[in-house]
Design a protein around this motif. Structure first.
Motif, PDB file in Angstrom:
ATOM      1  N   GLN A 299       0.790  -1.231   0.000  1.00 34.25           N
ATOM      2  CA  GLN A 299       0.000   0.000   0.000  1.00 34.25           C
ATOM      3  C   GLN A 299       0.825   1.286   0.000  1.00 34.25           C
ATOM      4  N   VAL A 300       2.021   1.244   0.543  1.00 37.00           N
ATOM      5  CA  VAL A 300       2.817   2.461   0.640  1.00 37.00           C
ATOM      6  C   VAL A 300       3.198   2.968  -0.756  1.00 37.00           C
ATOM      7  N   HIS A 301       3.314   4.295  -0.898  1.00 32.90           N
ATOM      8  CA  HIS A 301       3.715   4.907  -2.158  1.00 32.90           C
ATOM      9  C   HIS A 301       5.000   5.712  -1.951  1.00 32.90           C
ATOM     10  N   VAL A 302       5.874   5.646  -2.930  1.00 37.34           N
ATOM     11  CA  VAL A 302       7.109   6.429  -2.926  1.00 37.34           C
ATOM     12  C   VAL A 302       7.079   7.337  -4.157  1.00 37.34           C
ATOM     13  N   LEU A 303       7.024   8.640  -3.922  1.00 40.64           N
ATOM     14  CA  LEU A 303       6.881   9.602  -5.022  1.00 40.64           C
ATOM     15  C   LEU A 303       5.665   9.259  -5.874  1.00 40.64           C
ATOM     16  N   ALA A 304       4.567   8.925  -5.199  1.00 36.35           N
ATOM     17  CA  ALA A 304       3.281   8.601  -5.837  1.00 36.35           C
ATOM     18  C   ALA A 304       3.294   7.269  -6.576  1.00 36.35           C
ATOM     19  N   LEU A 305       4.376   6.515  -6.470  1.00 40.00           N
ATOM     20  CA  LEU A 305       4.475   5.221  -7.132  1.00 40.00           C
ATOM     21  C   LEU A 305       4.285   4.107  -6.113  1.00 40.00           C
ATOM     22  N   PRO A 306       3.490   3.063  -6.444  1.00 41.45           N
ATOM     23  CA  PRO A 306       3.235   1.982  -5.491  1.00 41.45           C
ATOM     24  C   PRO A 306       4.499   1.182  -5.184  1.00 41.45           C
ATOM     25  N   ALA A 307       4.551   0.626  -3.987  1.00 38.85           N
ATOM     26  CA  ALA A 307       5.726  -0.107  -3.518  1.00 38.85           C
ATOM     27  C   ALA A 307       6.165  -1.224  -4.473  1.00 38.85           C
ATOM     28  N   PRO A 308       5.241  -2.051  -5.010  1.00 33.29           N
ATOM     29  CA  PRO A 308       5.684  -3.107  -5.926  1.00 33.29           C
ATOM     30  C   PRO A 308       6.455  -2.558  -7.129  1.00 33.29           C
ATOM     31  N   PHE A 309       6.002  -1.407  -7.658  1.00 34.48           N
ATOM     32  CA  PHE A 309       6.694  -0.823  -8.805  1.00 34.48           C
ATOM     33  C   PHE A 309       8.090  -0.337  -8.415  1.00 34.48           C
ATOM     34  N   VAL A 310       8.207   0.290  -7.264  1.00 36.04           N
ATOM     35  CA  VAL A 310       9.498   0.800  -6.809  1.00 36.04           C
ATOM     36  C   VAL A 310      10.496  -0.337  -6.634  1.00 36.04           C
ATOM     37  N   LEU A 311      10.062  -1.413  -5.987  1.00 32.89           N
ATOM     38  CA  LEU A 311      10.952  -2.556  -5.781  1.00 32.89           C
ATOM     39  C   LEU A 311      11.288  -3.248  -7.106  1.00 32.89           C
ATOM     40  N   ALA A 312      10.308  -3.311  -8.011  1.00 33.11           N
ATOM     41  CA  ALA A 312      10.561  -3.912  -9.321  1.00 33.11           C
ATOM     42  C   ALA A 312      11.575  -3.077 -10.111  1.00 33.11           C
ATOM     43  N   ALA A 313      11.454  -1.751 -10.026  1.00 32.10           N
ATOM     44  CA  ALA A 313      12.403  -0.870 -10.716  1.00 32.10           C
ATOM     45  C   ALA A 313      13.811  -1.043 -10.149  1.00 32.10           C
ATOM     46  N   LEU A 314      13.908  -1.184  -8.836  1.00 27.80           N
ATOM     47  CA  LEU A 314      15.202  -1.414  -8.199  1.00 27.80           C
ATOM     48  C   LEU A 314      15.791  -2.743  -8.663  1.00 27.80           C
ATOM     49  N   LEU A 315      14.950  -3.776  -8.716  1.00 27.67           N
ATOM     50  CA  LEU A 315      15.414  -5.078  -9.204  1.00 27.67           C
ATOM     51  C   LEU A 315      15.872  -4.991 -10.648  1.00 27.67           C
ATOM     52  N   ALA A 316      15.137  -4.251 -11.479  1.00 24.53           N
ATOM     53  CA  ALA A 316      15.502  -4.105 -12.890  1.00 24.53           C
ATOM     54  C   ALA A 316      16.878  -3.455 -13.031  1.00 24.53           C
ATOM     55  N   ALA A 317      17.133  -2.433 -12.225  1.00 28.65           N
ATOM     56  CA  ALA A 317      18.434  -1.754 -12.283  1.00 28.65           C
ATOM     57  C   ALA A 317      19.561  -2.702 -11.861  1.00 28.65           C
ATOM     58  N   ILE A 318      19.344  -3.441 -10.785  1.00 29.59           N
ATOM     59  CA  ILE A 318      20.360  -4.385 -10.303  1.00 29.59           C
ATOM     60  C   ILE A 318      20.601  -5.478 -11.338  1.00 29.59           C
ATOM     61  N   LEU A 319      19.516  -5.997 -11.900  1.00 32.01           N
ATOM     62  CA  LEU A 319      19.639  -7.069 -12.888  1.00 32.01           C
ATOM     63  C   LEU A 319      20.353  -6.601 -14.147  1.00 32.01           C
ATOM     64  N   HIS A 320      20.063  -5.374 -14.572  1.00 32.29           N
ATOM     65  CA  HIS A 320      20.736  -4.830 -15.752  1.00 32.29           C
ATOM     66  C   HIS A 320      22.245  -4.747 -15.526  1.00 32.29           C
ATOM     67  N   ILE A 321      22.632  -4.243 -14.374  1.00 31.22           N
ATOM     68  CA  ILE A 321      24.062  -4.144 -14.056  1.00 31.22           C
ATOM     69  C   ILE A 321      24.690  -5.529 -13.971  1.00 31.22           C
ATOM     70  N   LEU A 322      23.993  -6.446 -13.315  1.00 33.02           N
ATOM     71  CA  LEU A 322      24.510  -7.803 -13.130  1.00 33.02           C
ATOM     72  C   LEU A 322      24.742  -8.505 -14.463  1.00 33.02           C
ATOM     73  N   LEU A 323      23.788  -8.354 -15.381  1.00 31.07           N
ATOM     74  CA  LEU A 323      23.873  -9.087 -16.638  1.00 31.07           C
ATOM     75  C   LEU A 323      24.793  -8.431 -17.661  1.00 31.07           C
ATOM     76  N   SER A 324      24.863  -7.108 -17.661  1.00 32.78           N
ATOM     77  CA  SER A 324      25.620  -6.432 -18.722  1.00 32.78           C
ATOM     78  C   SER A 324      26.970  -5.879 -18.287  1.00 32.78           C
ATOM     79  N   LYS A 325      27.192  -5.780 -16.975  1.00 28.36           N
ATOM     80  CA  LYS A 325      28.416  -5.128 -16.515  1.00 28.36           C
ATOM     81  C   LYS A 325      29.330  -6.019 -15.684  1.00 28.36           C
ATOM     82  N   THR A 326      28.936  -7.257 -15.448  1.00 30.50           N
ATOM     83  CA  THR A 326      29.747  -8.115 -14.585  1.00 30.50           C
ATOM     84  C   THR A 326      30.224  -9.369 -15.317  1.00 30.50           C
ATOM     85  N   VAL A 327      31.254  -9.980 -14.779  1.00 24.16           N
ATOM     86  CA  VAL A 327      31.770 -11.227 -15.341  1.00 24.16           C
ATOM     87  C   VAL A 327      30.713 -12.320 -15.249  1.00 24.16           C
TER      88      VAL A 327
END
Length: 323
Positions: A164-192
């Motif tokens: 239910q909580v919102h961060v900058l008007a965005l729902p929590a699931p979206f915020v956590l999903a966006a964070l996961l997307a950023a981590i996954l992008h770095i993991l897959l494209s920038k690491t060994v």
């Protein structure tokens, strides 16, 4: 390794998918205006975010030429177990209960992923056999420990924080999903690790010749898949407000569909974080749109299945053109 490895299976798909997604959304909005309402848009965002997490979990193993049929059962056992832990703790210590539920959920996901990874990577058992067996085990555990009934009485703080909580008007699931997307992008494209995983999926023999530890990387991919699926399960549980032993029953097909539709390949070695992003949006819009249009649930499964087949066919054509 080809640079295109880090992109969706084809530039046409990368450019065309957003257009297709907008077109399908517009079509459903014309059929049922409620599709474009603010409340439904927030609902779409939440559901797509949760499906993205499961599709991202699948992406990790799909890149290495595998898949995980146990993600849905993972969600179910995490749902009931974490809720039972939270309910068992004193209600005046809600913060401790929520933290305990989170730790238990991630631990279960880690164990499920590690067992899958060990059997597949080190004992070289077929991923289909291993994850199908794990699906049966986890589903049975979820039903057994809950008695087949939902687990009620979770702390209000749990549903608030993870749903239910919102961060900058965005729902929590979206915020956590966006964070996961950023981590996954770095993991897959920038690491060994990421580059090695693509190489394993594209050509395992070349990865072996290059001195890569194939077993370790596959093991870590499956363990990561289990942890991400567990996190998705915890957030889905917050959305329902109770531990549901059947919460993940229909999620396997949708998670694979979202990853493959977005551009990941069942043949391995292909797919970026855009795959689960676009795929989750498309599958969620189709699913919610069909619900609003009151299309029969059985027919919905047929349509989702057709989407998977068409996406796999399109990916096969793309692989052939690149080859």
């Amino acid at each position: 390794m080809k640079a295109a490895t880090f992109m969706p299976s084809s530039p046409i798909r990368a450019l065309g998918l957003p257009i297709v997604i907008l077109a399908i959304f517009g079509l459903f909005a014309l059929i049922q205006p409620a599709m474009a309402s603010f409340a439904n848009l927030e609902n779409l965002l939440k559901q797509a975010s949760l499906l993205f997490m499961l599709a991202a979990a699948q992406l990790l193993v799909l890149i290495g030429r595998g898949f995980d049929l146990s993600v849905g059962a993972n969600v179910s056992v995490v749902s009931v177990t974490s809720c039972m832990v939270m309910v068992a703790l004193p209600p005046e210590h809600a913060g401790v209960a929520v933290a305990a539920g989170l730790v238990v959920a991630l631990a279960i996901g880690c164990v499920i992923g590690a067992v899958n990874g060990f059997l597949i990577a080190y004992l070289e058992i077929n991923p289909f056999v291993v994850t199908l067996g794990m699906m049966s085990i986890a589903t049975g555990l979820a039903t057994t420990i809950s008695g087949g009934f939902p687990v009620f009485g979770v702390p209000v703080a749990f549903t608030y924080i993870f749903n239910q909580v919102h961060v900058l008007a965005l729902p929590a699931p979206f915020v956590l999903a966006a964070l996961l997307a950023a981590i996954l992008h770095i993991l897959l494209s920038k690491t060994v690790f990421g580059r090695t995983l693509y190489l394993i999926g594209d050509n395992a023999r070349a990865a072996m010749v290059a001195g890569r530890n194939i077993r370790l990387h596959l093991f870590l991919a499956y363990m990561g898949c289990g942890v991400i699926a567990a996190m998705a399960g915890l957030m889905m549980t917050a959305g329902t407000g109770s531990g549901e032993p059947s919460l993940g029953a229909s999620l396997v097909l949708n998670s694979i569909a979202a990853a493959v539709v977005g551009g990941a390949s069942l043949r391995g070695g292909v797919g970026s974080v855009l795959a689960p992003v676009f795929g989750a949006l498309l599958v969620t819009i189709v699913s919610v749109g069909m619900n609003l249009a009151q299309i029969d649930g059985s027919l919905q499964s047929v349509i989702i299945g057709l989407i998977v087949i068409l996406a796999a066919f399109a990916g096969s054509i793309g692989n052939g053109l690149r080859g």
